[in-house]
Design a protein around this motif. Structure first.
Motif, PDB file in Angstrom:
ATOM      1  N   ALA A 183      -9.680  11.895  -8.332  1.00 40.04           N
ATOM      2  CA  ALA A 183      -9.376  12.750  -9.484  1.00 40.04           C
ATOM      3  C   ALA A 183      -7.883  12.803  -9.763  1.00 40.04           C
ATOM      4  N   ASN A 184      -7.067  12.695  -8.718  1.00 36.62           N
ATOM      5  CA  ASN A 184      -5.615  12.767  -8.883  1.00 36.62           C
ATOM      6  C   ASN A 184      -4.946  11.746  -7.978  1.00 36.62           C
ATOM      7  N   PRO A 185      -4.694  10.532  -8.491  1.00 36.37           N
ATOM      8  CA  PRO A 185      -4.116   9.483  -7.649  1.00 36.37           C
ATOM      9  C   PRO A 185      -2.710   9.804  -7.172  1.00 36.37           C
TER      10      PRO A 185
ATOM     11  N   LEU B  33       4.021   5.173   3.441  1.00 33.92           N
ATOM     12  CA  LEU B  33       4.951   5.048   2.326  1.00 33.92           C
ATOM     13  C   LEU B  33       4.255   4.424   1.120  1.00 33.92           C
ATOM     14  N   VAL B  34       4.451   5.038  -0.037  1.00 26.04           N
ATOM     15  CA  VAL B  34       3.898   4.523  -1.289  1.00 26.04           C
ATOM     16  C   VAL B  34       5.048   4.037  -2.161  1.00 26.04           C
ATOM     17  N   PHE B  35       4.886   2.849  -2.714  1.00 29.85           N
ATOM     18  CA  PHE B  35       5.874   2.275  -3.626  1.00 29.85           C
ATOM     19  C   PHE B  35       5.477   2.619  -5.048  1.00 29.85           C
ATOM     20  N   PHE B  36       6.312   3.385  -5.728  1.00 29.13           N
ATOM     21  CA  PHE B  36       6.122   3.734  -7.127  1.00 29.13           C
ATOM     22  C   PHE B  36       6.897   2.680  -7.898  1.00 29.13           C
ATOM     23  N   CYS B  37       6.204   1.640  -8.342  1.00 32.20           N
ATOM     24  CA  CYS B  37       6.830   0.417  -8.860  1.00 32.20           C
ATOM     25  C   CYS B  37       6.977   0.440 -10.372  1.00 32.20           C
ATOM     26  N   GLU B  38       8.216   0.338 -10.829  1.00 29.87           N
ATOM     27  CA  GLU B  38       8.448   0.214 -12.260  1.00 29.87           C
ATOM     28  C   GLU B  38       8.503  -1.267 -12.607  1.00 29.87           C
TER      29      GLU B  38
ATOM     30  N   VAL C 202       0.642   1.312  -3.351  1.00 31.38           N
ATOM     31  CA  VAL C 202       1.281   0.925  -4.610  1.00 31.38           C
ATOM     32  C   VAL C 202       0.762   1.758  -5.777  1.00 31.38           C
ATOM     33  N   VAL C 203       1.693   2.198  -6.617  1.00 34.48           N
ATOM     34  CA  VAL C 203       1.403   2.781  -7.927  1.00 34.48           C
ATOM     35  C   VAL C 203       2.291   2.029  -8.907  1.00 34.48           C
ATOM     36  N   LEU C 204       1.726   1.581 -10.015  1.00 35.78           N
ATOM     37  CA  LEU C 204       2.517   0.882 -11.032  1.00 35.78           C
ATOM     38  C   LEU C 204       2.935   1.849 -12.122  1.00 35.78           C
TER      39      LEU C 204
END
Length: 166
Positions: free
Chosen positions: A6-8, A110-115, A139-141
């Motif tokens: 519901a909330n990534p 650790l999560v990479f918030f990738c732009e 990973v989150v794009l």
């Protein structure tokens, strides 16, 4: 660590772009520093080299953050790797590949918030999918500033959240 369907973004109590006064930005050393400081996520920037390798670099050119010069998209990975990042606090680092970062930190929380930065849709998707497979929880794009056609990225790899902003 698992994201809620519901909330990534439920695992992001802290997001640190860089610890730039202690480390060169977008380097493996800066990501380790973020972990050591208690960060759960780091923002980073994805760019393609001439030979279609994904590197972590904010700028379109090598000029500001390395001792090299020129556009990232016009040089090979080998050439990018021949340069050093700006020396911060007496440390020298190299521009990492996305693969190196995931391999080094993929077994952590650790999560990479990738732009995504000025990349070609299908070329980038192919490169991204080959590197990110197996690291979906890390990973989150993110696409912002209207610089990239978000349609090209919405279904880049199952299980990886995608955020578009302006």
């Amino acid at each position: 660590m698992t994201r809620s369907a519901a909330n990534p973004f439920s695992i992001f109590p802290l997001l640190s772009p860089y610890i730039s006064d202690a480390f060169s930005e977008n380097t493996l050393e800066s990501f380790q520093g973020a972990i050591d400081a208690g960060c759960l996520a780091v923002e980073t920037d994805l760019r393609l080299t001439k030979d279609k390798q994904i590197v972590l670099l904010h700028d379109a050119t090598l000029d500001r953050t390395t001792d090299g010069a020129g556009e990232v998209s016009r040089v090979s990975l080998e050439e990018v790797k021949s340069y050093s990042c700006d020396d911060v606090a007496g440390m020298s680092a190299k521009v990492p590949t996305f693969r190196e970062a995931l391999e080094m930190f993929g077994d952590t929380d650790l999560v990479f918030f990738c732009e995504l930065k000025a990349t070609s849709g299908s070329t980038f998707r192919d490169a991204f999918n080959s590197v990110a497979a197996g690291y979906e929880d890390n990973v989150v794009l993110f696409v912002g500033f209207g610089s990239i056609n978000e349609y090209n990225y919405k279904n880049i790899l199952d299980g990886i959240p995608f955020v578009a902003g302006n």
